[in-house]
Design a protein around this motif. Structure first.
Motif, PDB file in Angstrom:
ATOM      1  N   LYS A  19       2.391  53.013 -22.131  1.00 17.88           N
ATOM      2  CA  LYS A  19       1.280  52.054 -21.988  1.00 17.88           C
ATOM      3  C   LYS A  19       0.022  52.590 -22.666  1.00 17.88           C
ATOM      4  O   LYS A  19      -0.691  51.843 -23.362  1.00 17.88           O
ATOM      5  CB  LYS A  19       1.015  51.805 -20.497  1.00 17.88           C
ATOM      6  CG  LYS A  19      -0.090  50.794 -20.210  1.00 17.88           C
ATOM      7  CD  LYS A  19       0.288  49.420 -20.734  1.00 17.88           C
ATOM      8  CE  LYS A  19      -0.676  48.340 -20.238  1.00 17.88           C
ATOM      9  NZ  LYS A  19      -2.072  48.567 -20.700  1.00 17.88           N
ATOM     10  N   LEU A  20      -0.271  53.877 -22.506  1.00 20.01           N
ATOM     11  CA  LEU A  20      -1.420  54.489 -23.175  1.00 20.01           C
ATOM     12  C   LEU A  20      -1.284  54.384 -24.692  1.00 20.01           C
ATOM     13  O   LEU A  20      -2.247  54.072 -25.401  1.00 20.01           O
ATOM     14  CB  LEU A  20      -1.552  55.954 -22.767  1.00 20.01           C
ATOM     15  CG  LEU A  20      -2.202  56.259 -21.420  1.00 20.01           C
ATOM     16  CD1 LEU A  20      -2.160  57.761 -21.140  1.00 20.01           C
ATOM     17  CD2 LEU A  20      -3.641  55.756 -21.390  1.00 20.01           C
ATOM     18  N   ALA A  21      -0.075  54.653 -25.197  1.00 17.91           N
ATOM     19  CA  ALA A  21       0.162  54.599 -26.637  1.00 17.91           C
ATOM     20  C   ALA A  21      -0.037  53.188 -27.175  1.00 17.91           C
ATOM     21  O   ALA A  21      -0.635  52.990 -28.240  1.00 17.91           O
ATOM     22  CB  ALA A  21       1.564  55.106 -26.964  1.00 17.91           C
ATOM     23  N   LEU A  22       0.458  52.197 -26.462  1.00 20.35           N
ATOM     24  CA  LEU A  22       0.311  50.812 -26.902  1.00 20.35           C
ATOM     25  C   LEU A  22      -1.152  50.385 -26.904  1.00 20.35           C
ATOM     26  O   LEU A  22      -1.552  49.511 -27.686  1.00 20.35           O
ATOM     27  CB  LEU A  22       1.127  49.883 -26.001  1.00 20.35           C
ATOM     28  CG  LEU A  22       2.652  50.036 -26.092  1.00 20.35           C
ATOM     29  CD1 LEU A  22       3.345  49.140 -25.079  1.00 20.35           C
ATOM     30  CD2 LEU A  22       3.156  49.729 -27.497  1.00 20.35           C
ATOM     31  N   LEU A  63      -0.522  50.934 -34.530  1.00 19.52           N
ATOM     32  CA  LEU A  63      -0.348  49.620 -33.915  1.00 19.52           C
ATOM     33  C   LEU A  63      -1.613  48.789 -34.062  1.00 19.52           C
ATOM     34  O   LEU A  63      -1.551  47.577 -34.275  1.00 19.52           O
ATOM     35  CB  LEU A  63       0.024  49.785 -32.439  1.00 19.52           C
ATOM     36  CG  LEU A  63       0.286  48.498 -31.663  1.00 19.52           C
ATOM     37  CD1 LEU A  63       1.412  47.705 -32.305  1.00 19.52           C
ATOM     38  CD2 LEU A  63       0.629  48.809 -30.210  1.00 19.52           C
ATOM     39  N   ARG A  64      -2.750  49.447 -33.975  1.00 19.46           N
ATOM     40  CA  ARG A  64      -4.018  48.724 -34.129  1.00 19.46           C
ATOM     41  C   ARG A  64      -4.145  48.153 -35.541  1.00 19.46           C
ATOM     42  O   ARG A  64      -4.576  47.013 -35.735  1.00 19.46           O
ATOM     43  CB  ARG A  64      -5.183  49.677 -33.838  1.00 19.46           C
ATOM     44  CG  ARG A  64      -6.548  48.993 -33.699  1.00 19.46           C
ATOM     45  CD  ARG A  64      -7.607  49.992 -33.268  1.00 19.46           C
ATOM     46  NE  ARG A  64      -7.269  50.605 -31.997  1.00 19.46           N
ATOM     47  CZ  ARG A  64      -7.984  51.589 -31.451  1.00 19.46           C
ATOM     48  NH1 ARG A  64      -9.046  52.065 -32.079  1.00 19.46           N
ATOM     49  NH2 ARG A  64      -7.626  52.101 -30.294  1.00 19.46           N
ATOM     50  N   ILE A  65      -3.762  48.953 -36.536  1.00 20.07           N
ATOM     51  CA  ILE A  65      -3.813  48.480 -37.928  1.00 20.07           C
ATOM     52  C   ILE A  65      -2.865  47.297 -38.121  1.00 20.07           C
ATOM     53  O   ILE A  65      -3.213  46.297 -38.764  1.00 20.07           O
ATOM     54  CB  ILE A  65      -3.446  49.624 -38.886  1.00 20.07           C
ATOM     55  CG1 ILE A  65      -4.548  50.695 -38.876  1.00 20.07           C
ATOM     56  CG2 ILE A  65      -3.240  49.103 -40.314  1.00 20.07           C
ATOM     57  CD1 ILE A  65      -4.179  51.952 -39.634  1.00 20.07           C
ATOM     58  N   ALA A  66      -1.658  47.397 -37.558  1.00 16.99           N
ATOM     59  CA  ALA A  66      -0.693  46.300 -37.686  1.00 16.99           C
ATOM     60  C   ALA A  66      -1.217  45.027 -37.036  1.00 16.99           C
ATOM     61  O   ALA A  66      -1.053  43.929 -37.568  1.00 16.99           O
ATOM     62  CB  ALA A  66       0.643  46.711 -37.063  1.00 16.99           C
ATOM     63  N   THR A  67      -1.884  45.162 -35.887  1.00 10.73           N
ATOM     64  CA  THR A  67      -2.436  44.000 -35.199  1.00 10.73           C
ATOM     65  C   THR A  67      -3.561  43.368 -36.016  1.00 10.73           C
ATOM     66  O   THR A  67      -3.669  42.141 -36.114  1.00 10.73           O
ATOM     67  CB  THR A  67      -2.953  44.401 -33.814  1.00 10.73           C
ATOM     68  OG1 THR A  67      -1.889  45.005 -33.069  1.00 10.73           O
ATOM     69  CG2 THR A  67      -3.459  43.189 -33.045  1.00 10.73           C
ATOM     70  N   VAL A 127       4.419  43.695 -36.435  1.00  9.08           N
ATOM     71  CA  VAL A 127       3.784  44.271 -35.238  1.00  9.08           C
ATOM     72  C   VAL A 127       4.827  44.571 -34.173  1.00  9.08           C
ATOM     73  O   VAL A 127       4.798  45.624 -33.524  1.00  9.08           O
ATOM     74  CB  VAL A 127       2.702  43.313 -34.693  1.00  9.08           C
ATOM     75  CG1 VAL A 127       2.226  43.773 -33.324  1.00  9.08           C
ATOM     76  CG2 VAL A 127       1.527  43.255 -35.639  1.00  9.08           C
ATOM     77  N   ARG A 128       5.764  43.639 -33.985  1.00 13.37           N
ATOM     78  CA  ARG A 128       6.847  43.893 -33.025  1.00 13.37           C
ATOM     79  C   ARG A 128       7.636  45.130 -33.414  1.00 13.37           C
ATOM     80  O   ARG A 128       8.011  45.943 -32.557  1.00 13.37           O
ATOM     81  CB  ARG A 128       7.784  42.692 -32.959  1.00 13.37           C
ATOM     82  CG  ARG A 128       7.239  41.482 -32.219  1.00 13.37           C
ATOM     83  CD  ARG A 128       8.353  40.466 -32.001  1.00 13.37           C
ATOM     84  NE  ARG A 128       9.437  41.042 -31.218  1.00 13.37           N
ATOM     85  CZ  ARG A 128      10.709  40.702 -31.346  1.00 13.37           C
ATOM     86  NH1 ARG A 128      11.078  39.809 -32.240  1.00 13.37           N
ATOM     87  NH2 ARG A 128      11.635  41.270 -30.595  1.00 13.37           N
ATOM     88  N   SER A 129       7.879  45.278 -34.707  1.00 14.80           N
ATOM     89  CA  SER A 129       8.624  46.441 -35.188  1.00 14.80           C
ATOM     90  C   SER A 129       7.846  47.722 -34.945  1.00 14.80           C
ATOM     91  O   SER A 129       8.416  48.741 -34.520  1.00 14.80           O
ATOM     92  CB  SER A 129       8.930  46.275 -36.681  1.00 14.80           C
ATOM     93  OG  SER A 129       9.732  47.336 -37.148  1.00 14.80           O
ATOM     94  N   VAL A 130       6.534  47.686 -35.200  1.00 12.47           N
ATOM     95  CA  VAL A 130       5.696  48.867 -34.957  1.00 12.47           C
ATOM     96  C   VAL A 130       5.669  49.192 -33.464  1.00 12.47           C
ATOM     97  O   VAL A 130       5.750  50.363 -33.066  1.00 12.47           O
ATOM     98  CB  VAL A 130       4.273  48.639 -35.505  1.00 12.47           C
ATOM     99  CG1 VAL A 130       3.345  49.772 -35.074  1.00 12.47           C
ATOM    100  CG2 VAL A 130       4.295  48.555 -37.015  1.00 12.47           C
ATOM    101  N   ARG A 131       5.549  48.164 -32.629  1.00  6.44           N
ATOM    102  CA  ARG A 131       5.547  48.387 -31.179  1.00  6.44           C
ATOM    103  C   ARG A 131       6.855  49.040 -30.725  1.00  6.44           C
ATOM    104  O   ARG A 131       6.844  50.007 -29.948  1.00  6.44           O
ATOM    105  CB  ARG A 131       5.371  47.047 -30.437  1.00  6.44           C
ATOM    106  CG  ARG A 131       3.944  46.522 -30.395  1.00  6.44           C
ATOM    107  CD  ARG A 131       3.889  45.155 -29.756  1.00  6.44           C
ATOM    108  NE  ARG A 131       4.447  45.166 -28.420  1.00  6.44           N
ATOM    109  CZ  ARG A 131       3.744  45.425 -27.315  1.00  6.44           C
ATOM    110  NH1 ARG A 131       2.460  45.690 -27.410  1.00  6.44           N
ATOM    111  NH2 ARG A 131       4.328  45.399 -26.140  1.00  6.44           N
TER     112      ARG A 131
END
Length: 474
Positions: free
Chosen positions: A77-80, A86-90, A173-177
């Motif tokens: 959860k912290l990583a997400l 992930l922030r860049i992908a979002t 983004v799903r893939s990065v997550r």
């Protein structure tokens, strides 16, 4: 009355053109056949891998349901929340969404309001009357500027391409997550395993120090040779090396975990034990067609393929005429107070027709580029399916054999432990040399470290299997 009729005619004409627009020239899209078998591989390596007695929906578990360890859940959860990748992908999704909205807006005319005032003085030398003249002009318009009537679907195809690119970024983004969840879990398990190795190295060092002190006492009493003493010392020093090495490795594991999580990892979230760290649900493999359509990287590749297919429509439409509209409706007067007076109504309609005649092969080359792009994305889509099939098959191969390997390794540890005990007894009884004890001890230490490695392989492969099967639902 006349003004109302002209206004109505203007909007009816514009609506008719909009109705005619939108005929797409893009090829009809059909999903390509998957270039992989319809079933997972079979054989000795896949024993029980494809027929686990599990509920069918197990492969659709969310990560919160798959990972049972509460510490690991909090870390993920912290990583997400914090991870920069992930922030860049979002942010790329938000950018792509805005680009799609821009492209979609081109399907509708932009209606702009504008007003202008012109005041001009003509000197007497240039005036036909011989006197200076000051003229005024005021205009207020509402109109459509440079709107392309999409008769052949060029703008529609570009909009479809932008939509597919936007959808592909969502899947990215799903893939990065999914990759991030798996990376945090694997780093967490690696840290737990290295902590277990460090613990084993420290226990071995303490045991070897006890043995060294015993041999030293026996050497002083003349019951052991100097060779035995030096061999015991090499065992102590070897254990010291491993303690220092694993201490460094644990620190590096913690640094890597902090990097993936995106910030310092609280001490209470670090693994307390290797067995507890590996609390996860089992998974069933499902069938290839379902798995391959669930993976976000494959869905991303298909959206890019659809976008390239739509771009062919835009390239084809470039061969046909392009109609651009410039229209306006408003009032005009030489007095500001007369803008809304009867008789001030004004309108303009200026369609522009463009037909490519000699473009020196530009449009043909553009179509070829679009078609080759489609072929490239098709090859990439098929390659992503083949890679996904291979990843799942590899994970199933490990999953089908790891239990047997783990059982064999545990049996080996028990056997070497008993051998070490017997060699110690024989040495103390004067039957064998200390070299036998040293060899048995090193064999035991090596098999114990290997057992930790096999356990790590089992747990890491389970994480990998969760990832390559598509990671469940979001």
């Amino acid at each position: 009355m006349k003004h109302a009729f002209l206004k109505k005619a203007f909007f009816l004409h514009l609506s008719g053109l909009l109705f005619l627009a939108g005929c797409s020239m893009a090829p009809n899209y059909t999903r390509p056949e998957a270039p992989v078998p319809q079933a997972w591989p079979s054989g000795p390596a896949y024993k029980g891998a494809a027929s686990q007695a599990l509920e069918p929906e197990a492969v659709q578990l969310k990560w919160e349901q798959f990972f049972i360890n509460p510490q690991l859940r909090k870390l993920i959860k912290l990583a997400l929340d914090n991870n920069r990748d992930l922030r860049i992908a979002t942010l790329n999704v938000e950018k792509s969404r805005a680009q799609y909205r821009i492209q979609r807006a081109d399907l509708l005319p932009s209606i702009n309001g504008n007003g202008n005032a012109t005041m001009e003085r003509t000197p007497s030398d240039l005036s036909s009357s011989g006197e200076a003249i000051t003229s005024h002009s005021y205009t207020l318009n509402l109109g459509v500027s440079s709107y392309e009537v999409d008769l052949f679907g060029r703008v529609q195809s570009l909009k479809d391409q932008a939509l597919e690119q936007f959808l592909s970024t969502e899947q990215a983004v799903r893939s990065v997550r999914l990759s991030l969840v798996a990376e945090v879990a694997n780093n967490y398990l690696t840290l737990a395993a290295d902590r277990e190795r460090l613990k084993l190295a420290r226990e071995t060092l303490e045991s070897q120090r006890v043995s060294y002190n015993l041999i030293k006492s026996r050497f002083s009493a003349g019951a052991s040779s100097e060779l035995d003493l030096r061999q015991a010392q090499t065992s102590v020093d070897s254990a010291r090396v491993d303690v220092a090495r694993y201490t460094s490795q644990v620190a590096q594991d913690e640094n890597l975990l902090a990097l993936v999580v995106g910030g310092p990892v609280p001490a209470e979230l670090l693994p307390s034990g290797f067995e507890a760290a590996g609390m996860m649900r089992e998974l069933s493999s499902g069938v290839p067609s379902e798995v391959l359509q669930r993976r976000p990287d494959i869905m991303e590749a298909e959206h890019l393929l659809k976008g390239a297919n739509a771009n062919i429509g835009a390239a084809r439409a470039a061969f046909f005429p392009r109609i651009t509209l410039n229209t306006s409706i408003g009032t005009s007067s030489d007095q500001l107070s007369g803008l809304f007076s009867p008789g001030s109504f004004a309108w303009g309609f200026a369609p522009q027709f463009t037909l490519p005649i000699f473009d020196f092969g530009r449009n043909k080359a553009g179509l070829t580029v679009a078609e080759r792009d489609r072929d490239i994305y098709l090859a990439q889509y098929e390659k992503s399916i083949q890679s996904a099939f291979r990843e799942v098959a590899d994970a199933l191969a490990v999953n089908g054999t790891i239990t047997e390997q783990l059982d064999a390794q545990q049996s080996l540890v028990q056997a070497t432990s008993e051998s070490y005990r017997l060699s110690q007894a024989r040495y103390m009884g004067g039957i064998s040399s200390y070299l036998d004890v040293l060899v048995s001890q090193r064999s035991l230490y090596t098999t114990q470290q290997s057992l930790i490695g096999v356990n790590l392989t089992k747990l890491s492969n389970l994480v990998t299997l969760y990832k390559v099967l598509g990671g469940g639902s979001e």
